[in-house]
Scaffold this active site. Structure first.
Site, short mmCIF file in Angstrom:
data_model
loop_
_atom_site.label_atom_id
_atom_site.label_comp_id
_atom_site.label_asym_id
_atom_site.label_seq_id
_atom_site.Cartn_x
_atom_site.Cartn_y
_atom_site.Cartn_z
N HIS A 222 -2.39 7.61 6.85
CA HIS A 222 -1.41 8.48 6.19
C HIS A 222 -2.07 9.74 5.63
O HIS A 222 -1.48 10.83 5.65
CB HIS A 222 -0.74 7.76 5.02
CG HIS A 222 0.45 6.93 5.41
ND1 HIS A 222 1.56 7.46 6.00
CD2 HIS A 222 0.71 5.61 5.24
CE1 HIS A 222 2.45 6.50 6.20
NE2 HIS A 222 1.97 5.37 5.76
N HIS B 197 -4.23 1.58 7.63
CA HIS B 197 -2.89 2.16 7.65
C HIS B 197 -2.76 3.28 6.59
O HIS B 197 -2.27 4.37 6.90
CB HIS B 197 -1.87 1.05 7.39
CG HIS B 197 -0.46 1.51 7.35
ND1 HIS B 197 0.45 1.21 8.35
CD2 HIS B 197 0.23 2.25 6.45
CE1 HIS B 197 1.62 1.75 8.04
NE2 HIS B 197 1.51 2.38 6.90
N GLU B 198 -3.21 3.01 5.37
CA GLU B 198 -3.05 4.00 4.30
C GLU B 198 -3.95 5.21 4.55
O GLU B 198 -3.54 6.35 4.29
CB GLU B 198 -3.34 3.39 2.93
CG GLU B 198 -2.44 2.22 2.56
CD GLU B 198 -0.95 2.49 2.75
OE1 GLU B 198 -0.52 3.64 2.63
OE2 GLU B 198 -0.23 1.52 3.06
N GLN C 44 3.24 9.98 1.02
CA GLN C 44 4.51 9.27 1.12
C GLN C 44 5.45 9.58 -0.05
O GLN C 44 6.65 9.29 0.03
CB GLN C 44 4.28 7.75 1.21
CG GLN C 44 3.62 7.34 2.52
CD GLN C 44 3.45 5.84 2.61
OE1 GLN C 44 2.50 5.30 2.07
NE2 GLN C 44 4.39 5.16 3.25
N CYS D 186 5.90 0.00 7.77
CA CYS D 186 5.55 1.15 6.93
C CYS D 186 6.74 1.49 6.05
O CYS D 186 7.87 1.53 6.55
CB CYS D 186 5.20 2.34 7.81
SG CYS D 186 4.82 3.84 6.89
N LEU D 187 6.49 1.74 4.77
CA LEU D 187 7.59 2.08 3.87
C LEU D 187 8.28 3.37 4.29
O LEU D 187 9.42 3.61 3.94
CB LEU D 187 7.07 2.22 2.43
CG LEU D 187 6.56 0.93 1.78
CD1 LEU D 187 5.94 1.24 0.42
CD2 LEU D 187 7.68 -0.10 1.64
N GLY E 135 0.83 -1.19 0.00
CA GLY E 135 0.00 0.00 0.00
C GLY E 135 0.87 1.24 0.00
O GLY E 135 2.02 1.20 0.44
#
Ligand code: ZN
Length: 165
Positions: A134, A130-131, A51, A88-89, A46
Site C-alpha cells: 500500500h 500487503h501493508e 488508506q 483488503c479493507l 492491518g
C-alpha cells in the site's frame, strides 16, 4: 483520536506512493492512533496511511498480539511461497487467492524513532507484505495472475467501483 473513512478501490490516493516521514512528531503519533482506531473499528488486521488518505509511509497492524506500528518500512528479506485468500479493507468483502513469499522480514522505525524489525510467516508475513505494498501504491489486485486480475477488474467496474481507473 478519530475513526476515518477508509478509501476504496478507484480512489487515486491508493495508487500513489507514500512519502517517507522526516520527523516523528505529535502529528505522526496522532496519525498512528487514528489509524489503529480505524483499523480496529473496520475491523482489520492491518492498515496503511494512504488508506485513510494520508500519503505518509506509516503502517499499523495487529495479528492478535497487540498493536504495532512501522514508519518508513521496507521489506528486507523474504522466502518461500504461500497462496492465501487475501482481502483488503479498500476492496471490501472480496478475497482472492494470492501467492506471495510465505515468510517476510520488514524493517522500519517505531514512534520513538528506533529501528524495529518484524518477521513472520502465515498471517504476519502476509500482512507485512500487503501493508507495505500500500505504501508504494500497490493494491492486492495487482498481485493477481493476469487472467484473474482482468476478471476481478471487470467485476469491480460492473459494480460501479474503480470508475476512476
Ligand atoms: Zn489493503
Amino acid at each position: 483520536m478519530a475513526i476515518f473513512p477508509i478509501r476504496t478501490f478507484g480512489d487515486p490516493v491508493l495508487r500513489s506512493s507514500a512519502a517517507a516521514v522526516q520527523v516523528i512528531d505529535e502529528s505522526i503519533e496522532r496519525l498512528v492512533q487514528d489509524m489503529l482506531e480505524t483499523m480496529y473499528a473496520a475491523p482489520g488486521v492491518g492498515l496503511a496511511a494512504p488508506q485513510i488518505g494520508v500519503l505518509k509511509s506509516v503502517a499499523v497492524f495487529d495479528v492478535g498480539e497487540g498493536p504495532n506500528v512501522l514508519i518508513n518500512p521496507k521489506i528486507v528479506e523474504t522466502s518461500g511461497e504461500w497462496t492465501f485468500d487475501e482481502g483488503c479493507l479498500s476492496v471490501p468483502e472480496r478475497y482472492w487467492p494470492i501467492s506471495r513469499p510465505g515468510w517476510a522480514r520488514a524493517r522500519g522505525l517505531n514512534l520513538d524513532g528506533e529501528d524495529v524489525e518484524y518477521e513472520g510467516d502465515e498471517l504476519l508475513g502476509r500482512v507485512l507484505q500487503h501493508e507495505l505494498d500500500h505504501l508504494q501504491g500497490i493494491l492486492l489486485i495487482e498481485r493477481l495472475e493476469t487472467r484473474v486480475r482482468k476478471a476481478a477488474l471487470r467485476d469491480l467496474r460492473n459494480e460501479g467501483l474503480g470508475l476512476l481507473q
